[in-house]
Design a protein around this motif. Sequence first.
Motif, PDB file in Angstrom:
ATOM      1  N   GLU A 445       8.908   3.473   3.106  1.00 11.36           N
ATOM      2  CA  GLU A 445       8.479   2.916   4.380  1.00 11.36           C
ATOM      3  C   GLU A 445       6.960   2.834   4.470  1.00 11.36           C
ATOM      4  O   GLU A 445       6.403   1.900   5.055  1.00 11.36           O
ATOM      5  N   GLU A 446       6.244   3.805   3.843  1.00 13.01           N
ATOM      6  CA  GLU A 446       4.784   3.829   3.885  1.00 13.01           C
ATOM      7  C   GLU A 446       4.172   2.689   3.060  1.00 13.01           C
ATOM      8  O   GLU A 446       3.113   2.152   3.397  1.00 13.01           O
ATOM      9  N   GLU A 447       4.852   2.289   1.974  1.00 11.85           N
ATOM     10  CA  GLU A 447       4.331   1.230   1.105  1.00 11.85           C
ATOM     11  C   GLU A 447       4.698  -0.164   1.581  1.00 11.85           C
ATOM     12  O   GLU A 447       4.159  -1.151   1.074  1.00 11.85           O
ATOM     13  N   PHE A 448       5.601  -0.256   2.555  1.00 15.32           N
ATOM     14  CA  PHE A 448       6.206  -1.538   2.885  1.00 15.32           C
ATOM     15  C   PHE A 448       5.181  -2.591   3.305  1.00 15.32           C
ATOM     16  O   PHE A 448       5.172  -3.713   2.780  1.00 15.32           O
ATOM     17  N   GLN A 449       4.291  -2.265   4.268  1.00 20.10           N
ATOM     18  CA  GLN A 449       3.341  -3.257   4.771  1.00 20.10           C
ATOM     19  C   GLN A 449       2.413  -3.761   3.674  1.00 20.10           C
ATOM     20  O   GLN A 449       2.118  -4.956   3.589  1.00 20.10           O
TER      21      GLN A 449
END
Length: 560
Positions: A445-449
């Motif tokens: 989720e942290e790498e998604f953007q």
Amino acid sequence: MARLESEAKGGFYPTPSEEMDLILKRLSCVPGESITLLDPCCGKGAALKQWKDDLTSKGAITTSFGIEIEKSRAEIAEKVIDHVAKCGYEETRMSHDAFSAMYLNPPFMQMNGERMENTFLRDLTGDYLQPGGVLIFNLPQYVLKDCAKILASRFVNIKVYRFTDANYDTYKQVIVYAKRRRKGLRSEKERRYQQNIEKELVNFSYLGKHAIPSLDVADWETCSYEIPSNEKPVPPEYETAKERKLVELVLQRLAQNRRVIIYTNYTQEYRTNQRIQMVLKRNGVDPVILDGKISADQRFDWLEDQTKKGTKVIITNQRLVELGLDLLAFPTIIFWQMNDDINTVRQAAKRSHRLGQHLHCEVLYLVNDKTQQMAQFQRLMSRRVSALLVEGAIERSDALAKYADTSSSSLTNDLSKMLESSEIANAWEQAAQKDLDSNLELVSEEEFQQKITEAFAKLTQETKNLCGYIEPVVEDNITDDLEALFDSVSDELIDDIFANFDTFTEDDYAAIEAIEVMETKKKEKIESKAKVEQISKSKNKRSSKKEDLYDGLSLFDFAM
């Protein structure tokens, strides 16, 4: 489940009230003691109510619990029994040693190579009837041989009576009285007793009705079974292990600011949604129920409204959201119950994992081990693997292929014998991974953007390349170019250029201004001449059109 329910309708034999009166004459209790009664095939609840009323009249504080799989009978039983579970006993979760006494009147039939009377006896008396608890077992006389082994090994003080002559000939029913033996090692005397009782019960199966005393034999003064107080009372706010696990999972997700949707299957008259809602509210969670009252075309707006209101937990039947709805705001899905249709399970499980989702998605399945729920889970795993084979997601050579249900009539791979529950869970997880598009890149989720930004930049560049677009060269650093130009010219030449600027006089500026005035007047004269010529051409054109108009007209035409 549907098959069992349909057979339950045919195998339902309620106990005549006059026979129940005679059964109760041999049962006693201590006034003021709390007693819990269980009837796992309670039908309409008449026999259990009669039993409770009798013990209450004798001074006991009695609580009755019934289980009934057939819906219409269960609804009637609810009116006369304290607690009724409208399902098969396999779907219930009961505390061990929770009941003081049990009235067991199972379906009289054969299923899967075993008498149902023996199945119920084995499954229900092992854990739920407390040591010293009283069993009242209603069954046909000829079935005693099938149940003899379990009765002799688990119970003591066993006595057998038959129905009275008025009712015996219909189903040849007998009543077995027994007390649950204490768990532990048996003495030599107890082992001999077990062997002898087993032989006698088997013999009773083949003897006529006159070999067994009738219920109306007046021996209840000397033959009495005292029902013990409940050693393990069921608290009014009791929660099952599965319910406690659900509460734990929901609270963990809410602490992480993650919304949760809980899927059920047995709703409406079973009131599963309401039960889960009550349990969660008791633990500080305020869930909302999505039910069939919200029409299909209104559900999207309803979900949007709940998201705006800040609803964190929704409970719903999985069939209501399996198609056409995206649950992007609810990244955690918990299956409280599963549907026998594997397509429904697969579709419902993907509602959060849709295009535009930027949160980590998870799907959790709550299954009670060593129950009918685990058997259902095993069947669904086989069907899931079979579907993946058909879709080409896995090959026949894949390790998962051995779990596929390759028969339409029966499950050829008996998973319950092949795998432990932990292995089944691992195989399900592998199947779930195969259910995902192999071209998907999974990131945290942290790498998604960051990944989305990089992907859009790559897509933009590939689109430009396909269109043959070439980026224009923009010279936006003029200062650096001028500095480079000046550096390439000698200082002497620069001095000569600026010296000429220094000798420029006012007469030179006046001459330049006069030239500019002359150029302006010349330009105006040319523009004026062009305008006159344009007007002349326009007049000649109109004259020509007029002549064309009059051409061919006679004097008569003019007179008209």
